[in-house]
Design a protein around this motif. Structure first.
Motif, PDB file in Angstrom:
ATOM      1  N   ASP A 103     -13.268  36.496  -1.095  1.00 25.79           N
ATOM      2  CA  ASP A 103     -11.952  36.267  -0.480  1.00 25.79           C
ATOM      3  C   ASP A 103     -11.463  34.848  -0.758  1.00 25.79           C
ATOM      4  O   ASP A 103     -10.285  34.627  -1.061  1.00 25.79           O
ATOM      5  CB  ASP A 103     -12.022  36.498   1.034  1.00 25.79           C
ATOM      6  CG  ASP A 103     -12.079  37.975   1.397  1.00 25.79           C
ATOM      7  OD1 ASP A 103     -11.694  38.813   0.561  1.00 25.79           O
ATOM      8  OD2 ASP A 103     -12.525  38.292   2.520  1.00 25.79           O
ATOM      9  N   GLU A 104     -12.391  33.914  -0.660  1.00 23.36           N
ATOM     10  CA  GLU A 104     -12.050  32.499  -0.878  1.00 23.36           C
ATOM     11  C   GLU A 104     -11.519  32.268  -2.289  1.00 23.36           C
ATOM     12  O   GLU A 104     -10.615  31.452  -2.511  1.00 23.36           O
ATOM     13  CB  GLU A 104     -13.306  31.651  -0.640  1.00 23.36           C
ATOM     14  CG  GLU A 104     -13.095  30.153  -0.696  1.00 23.36           C
ATOM     15  CD  GLU A 104     -14.397  29.393  -0.503  1.00 23.36           C
ATOM     16  OE1 GLU A 104     -14.678  28.491  -1.301  1.00 23.36           O
ATOM     17  OE2 GLU A 104     -15.144  29.735   0.454  1.00 23.36           O
ATOM     18  N   LEU A 105     -12.063  33.013  -3.251  1.00 28.25           N
ATOM     19  CA  LEU A 105     -11.641  32.866  -4.651  1.00 28.25           C
ATOM     20  C   LEU A 105     -10.364  33.649  -4.947  1.00 28.25           C
ATOM     21  O   LEU A 105      -9.835  33.573  -6.050  1.00 28.25           O
ATOM     22  CB  LEU A 105     -12.766  33.327  -5.586  1.00 28.25           C
ATOM     23  CG  LEU A 105     -14.046  32.486  -5.560  1.00 28.25           C
ATOM     24  CD1 LEU A 105     -15.132  33.151  -6.394  1.00 28.25           C
ATOM     25  CD2 LEU A 105     -13.771  31.078  -6.077  1.00 28.25           C
ATOM     26  N   GLY A 106      -9.890  34.407  -3.973  1.00 29.56           N
ATOM     27  CA  GLY A 106      -8.652  35.159  -4.152  1.00 29.56           C
ATOM     28  C   GLY A 106      -8.781  36.317  -5.129  1.00 29.56           C
ATOM     29  O   GLY A 106      -7.812  36.673  -5.811  1.00 29.56           O
ATOM     30  N   LEU A 107      -9.950  36.921  -5.195  1.00 30.10           N
ATOM     31  CA  LEU A 107     -10.178  38.020  -6.140  1.00 30.10           C
ATOM     32  C   LEU A 107      -9.581  39.327  -5.623  1.00 30.10           C
ATOM     33  O   LEU A 107      -9.450  39.543  -4.422  1.00 30.10           O
ATOM     34  CB  LEU A 107     -11.686  38.208  -6.363  1.00 30.10           C
ATOM     35  CG  LEU A 107     -12.464  36.995  -6.890  1.00 30.10           C
ATOM     36  CD1 LEU A 107     -13.948  37.334  -6.975  1.00 30.10           C
ATOM     37  CD2 LEU A 107     -11.942  36.545  -8.240  1.00 30.10           C
ATOM     38  N   LYS A 108      -9.235  40.195  -6.561  1.00 28.55           N
ATOM     39  CA  LYS A 108      -8.823  41.558  -6.211  1.00 28.55           C
ATOM     40  C   LYS A 108     -10.106  42.394  -6.201  1.00 28.55           C
ATOM     41  O   LYS A 108     -10.644  42.712  -7.264  1.00 28.55           O
ATOM     42  CB  LYS A 108      -7.824  42.083  -7.238  1.00 28.55           C
ATOM     43  CG  LYS A 108      -6.460  41.388  -7.183  1.00 28.55           C
ATOM     44  CD  LYS A 108      -5.552  41.835  -8.307  1.00 28.55           C
ATOM     45  CE  LYS A 108      -5.965  41.168  -9.616  1.00 28.55           C
ATOM     46  NZ  LYS A 108      -5.003  41.438 -10.721  1.00 28.55           N
ATOM     47  N   TRP A 109     -10.568  42.703  -5.001  1.00 31.38           N
ATOM     48  CA  TRP A 109     -11.869  43.359  -4.921  1.00 31.38           C
ATOM     49  C   TRP A 109     -11.939  44.304  -3.729  1.00 31.38           C
ATOM     50  O   TRP A 109     -11.147  44.219  -2.805  1.00 31.38           O
ATOM     51  CB  TRP A 109     -12.979  42.313  -4.820  1.00 31.38           C
ATOM     52  CG  TRP A 109     -13.066  41.651  -3.463  1.00 31.38           C
ATOM     53  CD1 TRP A 109     -12.243  40.675  -2.961  1.00 31.38           C
ATOM     54  CD2 TRP A 109     -14.009  41.942  -2.428  1.00 31.38           C
ATOM     55  NE1 TRP A 109     -12.617  40.341  -1.684  1.00 31.38           N
ATOM     56  CE2 TRP A 109     -13.702  41.093  -1.329  1.00 31.38           C
ATOM     57  CE3 TRP A 109     -15.079  42.835  -2.322  1.00 31.38           C
ATOM     58  CZ2 TRP A 109     -14.429  41.115  -0.152  1.00 31.38           C
ATOM     59  CZ3 TRP A 109     -15.811  42.863  -1.145  1.00 31.38           C
ATOM     60  CH2 TRP A 109     -15.486  41.989  -0.075  1.00 31.38           C
TER      61      TRP A 109
END
Length: 248
Positions: free
Chosen positions: A149-155
């Protein structure tokens, strides 16, 4: 009291000359292995109910061998043909090498961390536009989703398997000098199987901070702890303790 018997709450190591074999030979102790927890896969229907379509993802994040096994099991159940273009982000080399059980290693896009999940950060940043699927258990370290979440990934996280407490009722009248634990789930299993457990002279050995916390919260006395600078492995910690206690 001297240490003569040890119960390790994990499966017996498959390698012949394991550190436990050397411990047994050198210290003349009896070591038994018994998993206090085990993994059970969920079915494809359950995964679909989580609103997961594997076709929607271009990258798979694998934190363990269990994650590898259950991802490919679900893929087969869903009749999903794994494309050659799928990217695999593996937490460690051990996980990456295990992929060879399912794919031709040299023909796949495999990205490997050193050991800890956070080691994947540079790779996640480099491939930030991928859509990541994280096949995991119902028990997942909070630091994993926090980082993604911190890295802003689409996951998306998918629960592909669950950690289940094993039935240990046959051990009710069996006593060991040392019980060895590697996870909070192991502590939970002990207390669920034996709610009237009294530690008395039984020594408790724990590995990792989360296991230390679980044992402490359960009111258990911790006698042996690893990893530490002096004892990076559990077998080293056990051997050092046995050397001191058995010579008294």
């Amino acid at each position: 009291m001297k240490v003569k018997t040890i119960l390790v709450s994990q499966p017996e190591p498959k390698m012949e000359n394991s550190p436990y074999s050397r411990l047994i030979e050198k210290e003349k102790v009896k070591v038994d292995f018994r998993p206090f927890i085990h993994v059970e896969g969920v079915n494809a229907k359950n995964v679909r109910q989580q609103k997961i379509d594997i076709n929607d993802y271009s990258a798979i994040v694998l934190t363990s061998r269990n994650a590898v096994d259950h991802f490919f099991r679900i893929a087969q159940e869903m009749r999903y043909k794994v494309p050659d273009t799928l990217k695999y982000f593996c937490q460690s080399e051990a996980v990456a090498y295990y992929l060879q059980k399912y794919v031709v290693y040299r023909k796949r896009k495999i990205y490997v961390g050193k050991m800890h999940f956070a080691d994947l950060t540079p790779l996640f940043k480099k491939y930030k536009n991928e859509k990541f699927l994280l096949p995991a258990s119902d028990a997942l370290k909070a630091s994993v989703p926090e980082l993604m979440d911190e890295l802003g990934l689409k996951w998306k996280r998918g629960i592909f398997y669950k950690t289940v407490i094993s039935d240990l009722s046959d051990l009710r009248d069996v006593y060991y000098d040392v019980l060895v634990f590697f996870s909070p789930s192991g502590i939970e299993s002990l207390l669920q199987n034996f709610p009237d457990f009294e530690q008395n002279d039984t020594r408790i050995a724990v590995f990792g901070n989360s296991t230390v916390k679980a044992a402490t919260n359960a009111g258990l006395r911790i006698d042996i702890k690893a990893p530490t600078p002096e004892n990076p492995s559990m077998t080293m910690a056990l051997q050092k303790y046995i050397n001191v206690i058995n010579k008294k």
